[in-house]
Structure formats: structure tokens, C-alpha cells
Design an enzyme around this catalytic site. Sequence first.
Site, PDB file in Angstrom:
ATOM      1  N   HIS A  17      43.154  36.720  16.865  1.00  0.00           N
ATOM      2  CA  HIS A  17      42.643  35.834  15.801  1.00  0.00           C
ATOM      3  C   HIS A  17      41.144  36.059  15.610  1.00  0.00           C
ATOM      4  CE1 HIS A  17      40.871  33.218  18.829  1.00  0.00           C
ATOM      5  NE2 HIS A  17      42.031  33.160  19.448  1.00  0.00           N
ATOM      6  N   HIS A  20      38.669  36.411  18.549  1.00  0.00           N
ATOM      7  CA  HIS A  20      38.626  37.711  19.232  1.00  0.00           C
ATOM      8  C   HIS A  20      37.777  38.694  18.426  1.00  0.00           C
ATOM      9  CE1 HIS A  20      42.806  36.221  20.501  1.00  0.00           C
ATOM     10  NE2 HIS A  20      42.021  36.097  21.563  1.00  0.00           N
ATOM     11  N   CYS A 125      44.576  26.233  37.033  1.00  0.00           N
ATOM     12  CA  CYS A 125      44.993  26.183  35.619  1.00  0.00           C
ATOM     13  C   CYS A 125      45.586  27.542  35.240  1.00  0.00           C
ATOM     14  CB  CYS A 125      43.826  25.862  34.693  1.00  0.00           C
ATOM     15  SG  CYS A 125      44.298  26.079  32.952  1.00  0.00           S
ATOM     16  N   CYS A 128      43.669  29.191  32.209  1.00  0.00           N
ATOM     17  CA  CYS A 128      42.360  29.785  32.552  1.00  0.00           C
ATOM     18  C   CYS A 128      42.530  30.887  33.600  1.00  0.00           C
ATOM     19  CB  CYS A 128      41.412  28.767  33.170  1.00  0.00           C
ATOM     20  SG  CYS A 128      40.892  27.436  32.106  1.00  0.00           S
ATOM     21  N   CYS A 143      43.124  20.203  33.164  1.00  0.00           N
ATOM     22  CA  CYS A 143      42.098  21.212  32.900  1.00  0.00           C
ATOM     23  C   CYS A 143      41.172  20.693  31.808  1.00  0.00           C
ATOM     24  CB  CYS A 143      42.772  22.509  32.453  1.00  0.00           C
ATOM     25  SG  CYS A 143      41.591  23.703  31.806  1.00  0.00           S
ATOM     26  N   HIS A 146      41.630  23.210  28.670  1.00  0.00           N
ATOM     27  CA  HIS A 146      42.916  23.247  27.950  1.00  0.00           C
ATOM     28  C   HIS A 146      43.616  21.902  27.874  1.00  0.00           C
ATOM     29  CE1 HIS A 146      42.381  27.561  29.102  1.00  0.00           C
ATOM     30  NE2 HIS A 146      42.700  27.675  27.829  1.00  0.00           N
ATOM     31  N   LYS A 294      40.633  23.373   4.740  1.00  0.00           N
ATOM     32  CA  LYS A 294      40.381  22.988   3.347  1.00  0.00           C
ATOM     33  C   LYS A 294      40.846  24.127   2.455  1.00  0.00           C
ATOM     34  CE  LYS A 294      36.017  21.590   4.291  1.00  0.00           C
ATOM     35  NZ  LYS A 294      34.626  21.570   3.977  1.00  0.00           N
ATOM     36  N   LYS A 297      39.902  28.855  -3.216  1.00  0.00           N
ATOM     37  CA  LYS A 297      40.415  29.494  -4.431  1.00  0.00           C
ATOM     38  C   LYS A 297      41.463  30.557  -4.128  1.00  0.00           C
ATOM     39  CE  LYS A 297      36.425  30.244  -7.007  1.00  0.00           C
ATOM     40  NZ  LYS A 297      35.626  31.040  -7.918  1.00  0.00           N
TER      41      LYS A 297
HETATM   42  N1  MSP Z   1      40.846  37.966  29.248  1.00  0.00           N
HETATM   43  C1  MSP Z   1      39.781  37.052  29.344  1.00  0.00           C
HETATM   44  C2  MSP Z   1      38.440  37.766  29.389  1.00  0.00           C
HETATM   45  C3  MSP Z   1      38.294  38.770  30.477  1.00  0.00           C
HETATM   46  S1  MSP Z   1      36.784  39.616  30.380  1.00  0.00           S
HETATM   47  C4  MSP Z   1      36.679  40.451  31.799  1.00  0.00           C
HETATM   48  C5  MSP Z   1      39.805  36.119  28.124  1.00  0.00           C
HETATM   49  N2  MSP Z   1      40.485  36.553  27.069  1.00  0.00           N
HETATM   50  S2  MSP Z   1      40.705  35.722  25.705  1.00  0.00           S
HETATM   51  O1  MSP Z   1      41.467  36.602  24.852  1.00  0.00           O
HETATM   52  O2  MSP Z   1      41.247  34.442  25.951  1.00  0.00           O
HETATM   53  O3  MSP Z   1      39.305  35.446  25.085  1.00  0.00           O
HETATM   54  C6  MSP Z   1      38.309  36.401  25.060  1.00  0.00           C
HETATM   55  C7  MSP Z   1      37.129  36.011  24.249  1.00  0.00           C
HETATM   56  O4  MSP Z   1      37.477  35.764  22.882  1.00  0.00           O
HETATM   57  C8  MSP Z   1      36.367  34.745  24.607  1.00  0.00           C
HETATM   58  O5  MSP Z   1      35.502  34.833  25.656  1.00  0.00           O
HETATM   59  C9  MSP Z   1      35.501  34.660  23.402  1.00  0.00           C
HETATM   60  O6  MSP Z   1      34.526  35.655  23.530  1.00  0.00           O
HETATM   61  C10 MSP Z   1      36.445  35.042  22.292  1.00  0.00           C
HETATM   62  N3  MSP Z   1      36.950  33.873  21.609  1.00  0.00           N
HETATM   63  C11 MSP Z   1      38.208  33.357  21.661  1.00  0.00           C
HETATM   64  N4  MSP Z   1      38.261  32.302  20.793  1.00  0.00           N
HETATM   65  C12 MSP Z   1      37.060  32.132  20.194  1.00  0.00           C
HETATM   66  C13 MSP Z   1      36.550  31.343  19.141  1.00  0.00           C
HETATM   67  N5  MSP Z   1      37.258  30.407  18.546  1.00  0.00           N
HETATM   68  N6  MSP Z   1      35.277  31.595  18.721  1.00  0.00           N
HETATM   69  C14 MSP Z   1      34.528  32.613  19.233  1.00  0.00           C
HETATM   70  N7  MSP Z   1      34.977  33.367  20.196  1.00  0.00           N
HETATM   71  C15 MSP Z   1      36.150  33.037  20.854  1.00  0.00           C
HETATM   72  O7  MSP Z   1      39.205  35.077  28.195  1.00  0.00           O
END
Ligand code: MSP
Length: 505
Positions: A17, A20, A125, A128, A143, A146, A294, A297
Site C-alpha cells: 500500500h 510501503h 505481539c 509486531c 499491544c 495493534h 472523502k 473528482k
Molecule cells: N518487515 C518489517 C521491517 C523490517 S526492516 C529490517 C516491517 N515491515 S512492514 O511492511 O510492516 O512496514 C515497513 C515500513 O512501511 C514501515 O516501517 C514504514 O516505513 C512503512 N509504512 C507502513 N505503513 C505506513 C504508513 N501508513 N505511512 C508511512 N509509512 C508506513 O515493519
Amino acid sequence: MSYYVTTPIYYVNAEPHLGHAYSTIAADILARHMRQRGEDVFFLTGTDEHGEPVVQAAERQGLTPQALVDRNAPRFEELVGQIGASNDFFIRTTDAEHATKVQEIVQRVHDNGHVYEGMYEGWYCPRCADFKSEAEIGPHNTCLIHEIPLEREQQENWFFRLSTFQEPLERLFADRPDFVQPEFRRNEALAFINQGLQDVSLSRPKLSWGVPLPWDPEQVIYVWFDALLNYVTALSYARDGEDLTERFWPANHVIGKDILKFHTVYWPAFLLAAGLEVPRTVYVHGYLLMGEKKMSKSLGNVLDPVEVIERFGSDALRFYCFREVSFGQDGSVSAPGFEARYESELANDWGNLASRTLAMIDRYREGVVPDADPDPDLLGGADGFEGLDGRVREQLDAFAITAALETIWARVRRLNRYVEESKPWELAKHDSQSERLDLVVYNLAEGVRVLALLLHAYMPETSGRLLEALAEGNRELDAFGARDGGQRIERIAALFPKLEPQGTA
Ligand code: MSP
């Protein structure tokens, strides 16, 4: 100088999403900018594929863990391509080379005397993949992140002596005030350290999906240590027959705030235990908040990265994420918010400036950039072009991605004002104003060229197209200084076409 930048590696048991995409775009902007500065850059991203949640998800879907990760990892790799990321390697923690290297490093930590066998009892958790300390447990043993019930765990496993790194970590934070950025995140990490560090589990009993401990294969390495080690292991096998570790380590890690403890406390301690150098910087960014739904367009009410990219291109998405939310802070993003910025800033301010400039060179000067001098009217003041390049470099050195974009955008606005004030269309009516018209058109061409060079890190596709239209083959920031006229330009389609309501596009 070498510059190594990494993103977190993503869990593959969820759909990719915008969150990421966000970490990856941030790291990509830094990587591209540093390449433009002539630095020796390595940019890594990838997927985190071990741990119980993967086993559970695979069971639910009637797959083996390997089949599940093989099916999902390509979606993440695809997203990386779709957002225009220029990563030099994509690591998967199920790569055999990664596992071998992880075992080698963990063995070194063992041989250096930093592990022992013991009984773990506490709260865990599963989302996490983290054992919680007292301060991290919410009401009714939930947690805090979460808001789900924690699981009571009791098991034999191996421990990492994190507690013995209390003093070395305190020293690291004191000696290197910019080790963790921004400062309020550094303080958060310090507060955690100052509570007093406890030893942490290094392994989980078998049955779990992961890399076996070399000296006790009945256990697999705790998924966080396996995952963190990706930043080091990748360098050893990303290039066939070449080990890049010496050349690029230590790294700059870009991470989200949710994984601060692992990267700023566990990770440097583990590296010290293995006799490796700690990271150069850990930059912790905030969260994109996507709660508000929200209607807009053309995008409906969710900001789906793939849909935005299909309709507006990856550059628009890259721009929006870093323009709307100040990098480092949390902030809301939405489909209407995206459209408002797209229309007013990309289509109007920037796209229109670029089109008008090319049109004027075409119409008034037969498609050739006239030769003239820099207009002193554009150089000075808070939004002048003088020193612009240095300012942007300085801000990106400090990970100020949003601030540097504003620095550039102030000049986009300034050039738009310059067009309105100098009225080239009036000058074109009078032969006596020909020299003045040369000056204005030259300065617009030059202004747009240097802005496109600086924006290249943020919006590589459209900036590349614009630079080509301006007959600029260089992408290095050293090509920044004033260039003489004489180039034959090309007219191109609008960089950011105006919005059409959905259905009529
Ligand atoms: N696998 C672990 C990270 C291991 S690094 C050695 C992990 N993965 S994750 O897929 O859950 O999330 C990775 C990263 O995605 C988060 O740390 C963050 O950087 C980013 N994000 C996930 N959701 C986010 C938002 N809504 N907004 C911004 N970044 C976020 O954690």
C-alpha cells in the site's frame, strides 16, 4: 564518496500500500540526488519473508510458507518499479545467500560471547513479532500499536546480551548526535535506552519459518535479527563475484516510526556485538494517515498508489507524498488533497511554466534558446536562484526532503512571477525590445532547466522529458551553472495534463 541508503524490508503477508511506497520513494529521492552529485550510490530495498505470521497466513490459504512468499514478494517488487524507484538490488530474506551470511554473522556474535541459553517468559505481539517490555503493554495485556491481545510466551531459547550494550549505546548517542534523526526521534530512542536495557530473544523454537541457528539448528533466528541483517548481507551477494561491503558499509537507513526501537537500539548493539560498524544515520519518518475517506473528482475515495500511478503517473504520486506531508512528521493524505495539489501545483505552476517556456522559445526564437546573461532580477532575495543548488544539497544532506522541495518550489513560483512581470508577449510586438526578449526567454529556459535538474530526484520521468526537450543531456548537478544559449528545443505534450472528471477522460 560512497552513499548507501536502505528502506525497511516489507512484510509480504499483506498487500502493498501507499505506506510501503512512501519509505521507498523517500530513499529513492535521496539515492537519485546523491547520484546527481556524482556520489558512488547503492540503494537497497526488499522483502522480509520469515516469521510466524507468514506461516499462519500460508496455513489459512492452504499453501506452504515458501509458496506464499513466492507468490507475494513479486507484488512488492512490482510496486518498486511502478513508483519509479532506482534500487540497485532487491533483497528477499529467503535468498539462500542471505541465510548463509546471517548464520555467519550470528555465529560471530555467539563466538564473541554475546549470547546465552535461557527461558523466556513474557508477552509477545505476533503482529509486531516483538516481545514487549512492561512499558509497551497496554490495558488488559494488549499491544499498544495493534490494540490486539498479547500472547503469553514461555519457551527455551537463546538470548542476546543487549543489557551489556547499555553503556556503548549511551556513548554512541552522545558522540554522534545525528545518529538518529530527527531529534525528537533520537530522544525517543534515548528514553528507551535510559529505561535500562534487557536481554532479548535471539531465537525461536523450531517449527517457525526462518534461518536455523548454526550451533543449535532446533531453533531459528528471531525474525527481527534475520531481517535487520539484510542491510549487511545484501552487499555480499548483490553483485556476482563481488563483495560490496567494504565499498558501501555503513548505511543510511530510512525507516518508519513504528520500527524505531529495532533500528536505533537492537541494530547498533547487534552490529557492535558482531564487530561491524554501526550505521551512519537512521532517519525516522512519520506516518501517512489515510483514515479520512472523502470523494474526489476522479479517484473515488481511497488513495490507491497503483490507481494514482495509472491515471496520473508515478511522478505525481512521488511529488504529492512529500509535498503534502512534511517528511519526518505524520500527516493526512487523501484523494481530493492529491487532486488539488496536482491541479494547482503540477498542472498549473510547474507544467504550465514548462509548456509556456518551450512555446515562447518556439514562437519568438524559432525554437532555439537565445544567448543572454543571467537576469540579476532573478538571482537575489529569499527565493532567488543564487545559491539554490547549495541550499538544496544542504537540506537533502539533512534528510529535509519536504523543505528542499519547497526551496525548489519557491523558485517555480518566482519564475511564474517573472513571466507575468516581464510580459514577453508584449516585448515580442516591438523590434526595439528584441534584446530584452532574448534576456527574458533565455532566463526562463535556464531557470526551467536548473529546476528540472533539481526536481529530477523527485520526479525523474517528467523532469527527464523536460530536460530532453531543452536539449540538456546531463543529469549531474554540476551541469547546474549558467549554460550558453543556442540549443534547439522540442515542443512536448503537457507534463501534467489537466484533470478530467472520471468517465470523460
Ligand atoms: N518487515 C518489517 C521491517 C523490517 S526492516 C529490517 C516491517 N515491515 S512492514 O511492511 O510492516 O512496514 C515497513 C515500513 O512501511 C514501515 O516501517 C514504514 O516505513 C512503512 N509504512 C507502513 N505503513 C505506513 C504508513 N501508513 N505511512 C508511512 N509509512 C508506513 O515493519
